[in-house]
Scaffold this active site. Structure first.
Site, PDB file in Angstrom:
ATOM      1  N   LYS A 143      45.315  31.012  47.151  1.00 56.49           N
ATOM      2  CA  LYS A 143      45.020  30.373  45.864  1.00 56.49           C
ATOM      3  C   LYS A 143      44.752  31.472  44.848  1.00 56.49           C
ATOM      4  O   LYS A 143      43.707  32.104  44.854  1.00 56.49           O
ATOM      5  CB  LYS A 143      43.813  29.443  45.935  1.00 56.49           C
ATOM      6  CG  LYS A 143      43.768  28.541  44.707  1.00 56.49           C
ATOM      7  CD  LYS A 143      42.397  28.029  44.348  1.00 56.49           C
ATOM      8  CE  LYS A 143      41.540  29.003  43.603  1.00 56.49           C
ATOM      9  NZ  LYS A 143      42.046  29.450  42.288  1.00 56.49           N
ATOM     10  N   GLU A 151      35.221  40.673  49.030  1.00 57.69           N
ATOM     11  CA  GLU A 151      35.238  41.888  48.206  1.00 57.69           C
ATOM     12  C   GLU A 151      34.786  41.457  46.829  1.00 57.69           C
ATOM     13  O   GLU A 151      35.474  40.720  46.135  1.00 57.69           O
ATOM     14  CB  GLU A 151      36.654  42.478  48.211  1.00 57.69           C
ATOM     15  CG  GLU A 151      36.682  43.917  47.791  1.00 57.69           C
ATOM     16  CD  GLU A 151      37.115  44.053  46.362  1.00 57.69           C
ATOM     17  OE1 GLU A 151      36.214  44.216  45.508  1.00 57.69           O
ATOM     18  OE2 GLU A 151      38.319  43.983  46.109  1.00 57.69           O
ATOM     19  N   CYS A 162      36.998  46.117  39.856  1.00 60.46           N
ATOM     20  CA  CYS A 162      35.718  46.097  40.568  1.00 60.46           C
ATOM     21  C   CYS A 162      35.246  47.526  40.860  1.00 60.46           C
ATOM     22  O   CYS A 162      34.056  47.777  41.016  1.00 60.46           O
ATOM     23  CB  CYS A 162      35.848  45.297  41.856  1.00 60.46           C
ATOM     24  SG  CYS A 162      37.265  45.777  42.844  1.00 60.46           S
ATOM     25  N   GLU A 220      27.379  43.742  36.214  1.00 57.85           N
ATOM     26  CA  GLU A 220      28.805  44.041  36.123  1.00 57.85           C
ATOM     27  C   GLU A 220      29.377  43.442  34.840  1.00 57.85           C
ATOM     28  O   GLU A 220      29.353  42.225  34.649  1.00 57.85           O
ATOM     29  CB  GLU A 220      29.559  43.465  37.327  1.00 57.85           C
ATOM     30  CG  GLU A 220      31.031  43.818  37.277  1.00 57.85           C
ATOM     31  CD  GLU A 220      31.838  43.233  38.433  1.00 57.85           C
ATOM     32  OE1 GLU A 220      31.774  42.009  38.662  1.00 57.85           O
ATOM     33  OE2 GLU A 220      32.535  44.020  39.097  1.00 57.85           O
TER      34      GLU A 220
HETATM   35  O1  TXE Z   1      35.370  34.969  39.123  1.00 58.23           O
HETATM   36  P1  TXE Z   1      35.295  33.940  40.310  1.00 58.23           P
HETATM   37  P2  TXE Z   1      35.817  34.777  37.591  1.00 58.23           P
HETATM   38  C1  TXE Z   1      33.747  39.296  38.476  1.00 58.23           C
HETATM   39  C2  TXE Z   1      33.763  39.868  37.063  1.00 58.23           C
HETATM   40  C3  TXE Z   1      34.105  38.679  36.233  1.00 58.23           C
HETATM   41  C4  TXE Z   1      33.338  37.587  36.960  1.00 58.23           C
HETATM   42  C5  TXE Z   1      33.820  36.187  36.708  1.00 58.23           C
HETATM   43  O2  TXE Z   1      32.484  40.338  36.739  1.00 58.23           O
HETATM   44  O3  TXE Z   1      33.673  38.777  34.895  1.00 58.23           O
HETATM   45  O4  TXE Z   1      33.530  37.914  38.326  1.00 58.23           O
HETATM   46  O5  TXE Z   1      35.225  36.089  36.943  1.00 58.23           O
HETATM   47  C6  TXE Z   1      38.014  31.171  42.767  1.00 58.23           C
HETATM   48  N1  TXE Z   1      35.250  28.238  45.969  1.00 58.23           N
HETATM   49  N2  TXE Z   1      35.007  39.502  39.157  1.00 58.23           N
HETATM   50  O6  TXE Z   1      35.146  33.585  37.005  1.00 58.23           O
HETATM   51  O7  TXE Z   1      34.665  32.671  39.895  1.00 58.23           O
HETATM   52  C7  TXE Z   1      38.657  31.233  41.414  1.00 58.23           C
HETATM   53  O8  TXE Z   1      39.479  30.099  41.214  1.00 58.23           O
HETATM   54  C8  TXE Z   1      36.373  28.949  46.204  1.00 58.23           C
HETATM   55  C9  TXE Z   1      35.083  40.659  40.025  1.00 58.23           C
HETATM   56  O9  TXE Z   1      37.310  34.815  37.536  1.00 58.23           O
HETATM   57  O10 TXE Z   1      34.674  34.666  41.429  1.00 58.23           O
HETATM   58  C10 TXE Z   1      39.420  32.546  41.501  1.00 58.23           C
HETATM   59  O11 TXE Z   1      40.631  32.358  42.239  1.00 58.23           O
HETATM   60  N3  TXE Z   1      36.986  29.660  45.254  1.00 58.23           N
HETATM   61  C11 TXE Z   1      36.291  40.670  40.845  1.00 58.23           C
HETATM   62  C12 TXE Z   1      38.471  33.422  42.318  1.00 58.23           C
HETATM   63  O12 TXE Z   1      37.619  32.525  43.004  1.00 58.23           O
HETATM   64  C13 TXE Z   1      36.451  29.698  44.023  1.00 58.23           C
HETATM   65  C14 TXE Z   1      37.515  40.045  40.377  1.00 58.23           C
HETATM   66  C15 TXE Z   1      37.620  34.378  41.503  1.00 58.23           C
HETATM   67  O13 TXE Z   1      36.831  33.627  40.620  1.00 58.23           O
HETATM   68  C16 TXE Z   1      35.271  28.979  43.726  1.00 58.23           C
HETATM   69  C17 TXE Z   1      37.289  38.894  39.522  1.00 58.23           C
HETATM   70  C18 TXE Z   1      34.671  28.233  44.767  1.00 58.23           C
HETATM   71  N4  TXE Z   1      33.533  27.541  44.600  1.00 58.23           N
HETATM   72  C19 TXE Z   1      36.060  38.688  38.931  1.00 58.23           C
HETATM   73  N5  TXE Z   1      34.957  29.204  42.435  1.00 58.23           N
HETATM   74  C20 TXE Z   1      36.518  41.829  41.745  1.00 58.23           C
HETATM   75  N6  TXE Z   1      35.701  41.956  42.774  1.00 58.23           N
HETATM   76  O14 TXE Z   1      37.456  42.589  41.563  1.00 58.23           O
HETATM   77  C21 TXE Z   1      35.908  30.021  41.924  1.00 58.23           C
HETATM   78  N7  TXE Z   1      36.828  30.314  42.876  1.00 58.23           N
END
Ligand code: TXE
Length: 481
Positions: A177, A252, A286, A382
Site C-alpha cells: 500500500k 523504519e 528520514c 522531526e
Molecule cells: O506519515 P504516516 P505521513 C514522518 C515525517 C512526516 C510525518 C507524517 O515526519 O512529516 O511522518 O507523514 C500509512 N495503519 N515520515 O502522514 O501517517 C499511510 O497511508 C496502517 C517519516 O505521510 O506514517 C502511508 O502509506 N498504515 C518517514 C504510510 O502509512 C497507515 C516517511 C506513512 O504515513 C496508518 C514518511 C494506519 N493506521 C513520513 N496510518 C520515514 N521514516 O522516512 C497511515 N498509514
C-alpha cells in the site's frame, strides 16, 4: 470524461477500480493542481487483495518455484523497470516534485534492490550443525507467507522496492500500500510485474489511505509479516495492530540525525555532505542530518560556507535539469514544515538563510537556523524538511551527549581526519547507521534500521532473510549407535 490519469489497484494481475468505485485526487505539488486520480480502497478491497495474496501463497507456484527461476522472474521485472526508467521517474517527479535527476537515481536504486535480493536468495546457503549425539541439524529458510508492506511518499518507488524485493525474493506474496500522496510509480510497478509474467497475486498494489486501507491490512490475521516505513506515531499503531495476530513487524520510522563536524574535518567535504544531508529531496529523508554540531573553533568559517552553499542550490521546476531543489511533497507537509520555521523564529532562533517562500508555492527554501534552545520543538522533533538546526560544541564528550540526547536513533554522521576519534565516536553514537566523512552510502548486505523511536528491526542482506522467512531446524538421526 476526465483527462486525468488513473491509478487503480493491481490485484490478481488485473488493474481494477475499487468495489464501490471510490477514488481520490492525486496532486502535483509543483503546479498545485490535481493531475490524476487513484482508487480508494475500502475494507472490501483489502479483503480482495488479501484473498489474492493468500491464494497465490497457499496454492500458487511462487513459493514452490526453484530459486533460480524465481530470481530470473525478478530480473525480468528489473529489466522492464530499466527500460521504462524515464516513465517511472517522471511519475515520482510529477507526484512529489522530486527533481527529475534524483528521481532517475531512485529508479536505478530500486532496480538494484530487485536485482540484489533476487541474487541474494538464489545464492544463499543454510547452516549445518554437526552434533556429537549422532544427529545432524540443518537450517532451512522457507517463505513466511503474505507480507503487508506500507510505504511512504518521500521515495515512493524506492522505499516500496526496498520492501517488495526481499519479500517476493524469499518466496512470499506481497500486498503493497503506497502512500495516498504518491500512488503513481508503485501502481506502474504493479503493471510491470504483470508484464514480467509474475503469477497472479504475487504482487498486489492496493491504493488508499492509512485508514481504512492500511489499518485493515495490518489487522488482518491472514497477513504473516508487516513491514512499514512512516512516522513514529503511525508505526506504533501498526505494531499494536499486527500484535493482535502476532505478525512480526519491521518498522523504519522517523529520525533526527546528528551531523558532527570536528575541528580537524576536511571542511570542503563536510560542507558538501552537510548540504546533501539536509537539502537533498528537500530534506524529506528520514536520514536527514537535521541537527548539525560544529566545533566552536571552526563554527564561523563552516557556517559561512554552509550558508553560501545552501543559497547556491537552484530552486525550481523538478523537470528543469538545472533544478536541485523544489517544492515540498504536499500542501499538508508544506504547512507542517512552515509552522516549524515560524516556531523557530518565535522561540528565539536566528534564521541564517532560507525560510518559507511567500509566493503561494509549497516551497520552503534551504533553511539554516542557529541559536535555538535545546528544548525547542524544531530542535527536538522531526521536521522532515529542508531545515537544519545548528549548534556549536567544545569537547568530544559534550557532542556525543548532545548527539545521543534524542528519542530517535536512525543515523548519525561525523567528520574528522582523526582515525582513532572516528572509530571511538562512531561506536559511542546511538544510531542504526553512522557515516564517517560521507552520507547516504548503502551496501544492501548491511543492516538498516533504527533504535528508539526510529524503529524496530533491521533489513538488508541476511537481516531481511531473517524477517521475511520462517527459519526451520531439521534434525536428522545419522548414527543409531
Ligand atoms: O506519515 P504516516 P505521513 C514522518 C515525517 C512526516 C510525518 C507524517 O515526519 O512529516 O511522518 O507523514 C500509512 N495503519 N515520515 O502522514 O501517517 C499511510 O497511508 C496502517 C517519516 O505521510 O506514517 C502511508 O502509506 N498504515 C518517514 C504510510 O502509512 C497507515 C516517511 C506513512 O504515513 C496508518 C514518511 C494506519 N493506521 C513520513 N496510518 C520515514 N521514516 O522516512 C497511515 N498509514
Amino acid at each position: 470524461m476526465s483527462d486525468l490519469q488513473f491509478f487503480g489497484h493491481v490485484i490478481d494481475n488485473e488493474e481494477v477500480e475499487s468495489i464501490d468505485a471510490a477514488r481520490f485526487d492525486v496532486w502535483n505539488p509543483w503546479t498545485r493542481e490535481v493531475w490524476a486520480q487513484a482508487a480508494e480502497a475500502s475494507e472490501k478491497d483489502v479483503e480482495r487483495a488479501v484473498l489474492s495474496a493468500r491464494r497465490a501463497f497457499d496454492e500458487g507456484p511462487w513459493p514452490r518455484m526453484g530459486r533460480v527461476e524465481r530470481a530470473a522472474a525478478i530480473h525480468r521485472l528489473a529489466d522492464l523497470m530499466e527500460e521504462r526508467a524515464d516513465d517511472l521517474a517522471r511519475l515520482d517527479s510529477t507526484n512529489m516534485a522530486k527533481p527529475f535527476a534524483q528521481a532517475k537515481h531512485d529508479v536505478a536504486r530500486s532496480v538494484w534492490n530487485f536485482r540484489f535480493f533476487a541474487d541474494h536468495q538464489r545464492d544463499a546457503v543454510g547452516e549445518v550443525y554437526p552434533m556429537d549425539s549422532g544427529h545432524h541439524t540443518y537450517s532451512e529458510f522457507g517463505p513466511a507467507g503474505v507480507v503487508a508492506a506500507i510505504s511512504p511518499w518521500n521515495f515512493p518507488l524506492m522505499m516500496a522496492s526496498w520492501k517488495i524485493a526481499p519479500a517476493i525474493a524469499w518466496g512470499n506474496t506481497c500486498i503493497i500500500k503506497p502512500s495516498e500522496d504518491t500512488p503513481a510509480s508503485v501502481t506502474m510497478l504493479g503493471r510491470l510485474a504483470v508484464e514480467a509474467g509474475f503469477p497472479p497475486g504475487v504482487l498486489n498494489v492496493l491504493n488508499g489511505h492509512g485508514a481504512p486501507a492500511g489499518a485493515a491490512l495490518t489487522a488482518d490475521d491472514r497477513v504473516d509479516r508487516v513491514t512499514f516505513t512512516g512516522s513514529s506515531t503511525t508505526g506504533k499503531h501498526v505494531m499494536a495492530s499486527a500484535a493482535t495476530h502476532l505478525a512480526p513487524v519491521s518498522l523504519e520510522l522517523g529520525g533526527k540525525g546528528a551531523n558532527v563536524v570536528f575541528a580537524d574535518a576536511d571542511l570542503d567535504n563536510a560542507v558538501y555532505w552537510a548540504v546533501e544531508a539536509i537539502f537533498r529531496n528537500a530534506g524529506q529523508i528520514c536520514l536527514a542530518g537535521s541537527r548539525l554540531f560544529v566545533h566552536s573553533s571552526v563554527y564561523d568559517e563552516f557556517m559561512a560556507r554552509f550558508v553560501e552553499a545552501a543559497e547556491a542550490l537552484t530552486i525550481g521546476d523538478p523537470f528543469d535539469p538545472a533544478t536541485k531543489f523544489s517544492s515540498l511533497a504536499s500542501k499538508r507537509h508544506f504547512d507542517k514544515v512552515a509552522s516549524y520555521v515560524e516556531s523557530a523564529r518565535e522561540l528565539g532562533g536566528t534564521i541564517r538563510t532560507g525560510g518559507v517562500a511567500e509566493d503561494g508555492s509549497w516551497i520552503v527554501r534551504p533553511t539554516v537556523i542557529d541559536g535555538l534552545p535545546l528544548d525547542a520543538a524544531p530542535y527536538c522533533e522531526e521536521i522532515f524538511g529542508p531545515v537544519c538546526v545548528v549548534n556549536s560544541f567544545d569537547t568530544e564528550d559534550e557532542v556525543v551527549h548532545l548527539a545521543n540526547d534524542t528519542r530517535y536513533g536512525l543515523n548519525a554522521m561525523l567528520f574528522t581526519e582523526n582515525l582513532s576519534r572516528a572509530h571511538r565516536v562512531a561506536s559511542r553514537l546511538r544510531a542504526g547507521t553512522v557515516w564517517v566523512n560521507c552520507f547516504f552510502i548503502r551496501d544492501l548486505r548491511t543492516p538498516f534500521g533504527g533504535v528508539g523511536d526510529s524503529g524496530v528491526g533491521r533489513e538488508g542482506g541476511n537481516f531481511s532473510r531473517e524477517f521475511f522467512t520462517e527459519p526451520k531446524a531439521v534434525v536428522m538421526q545419522i548414527d543409531r549407535g
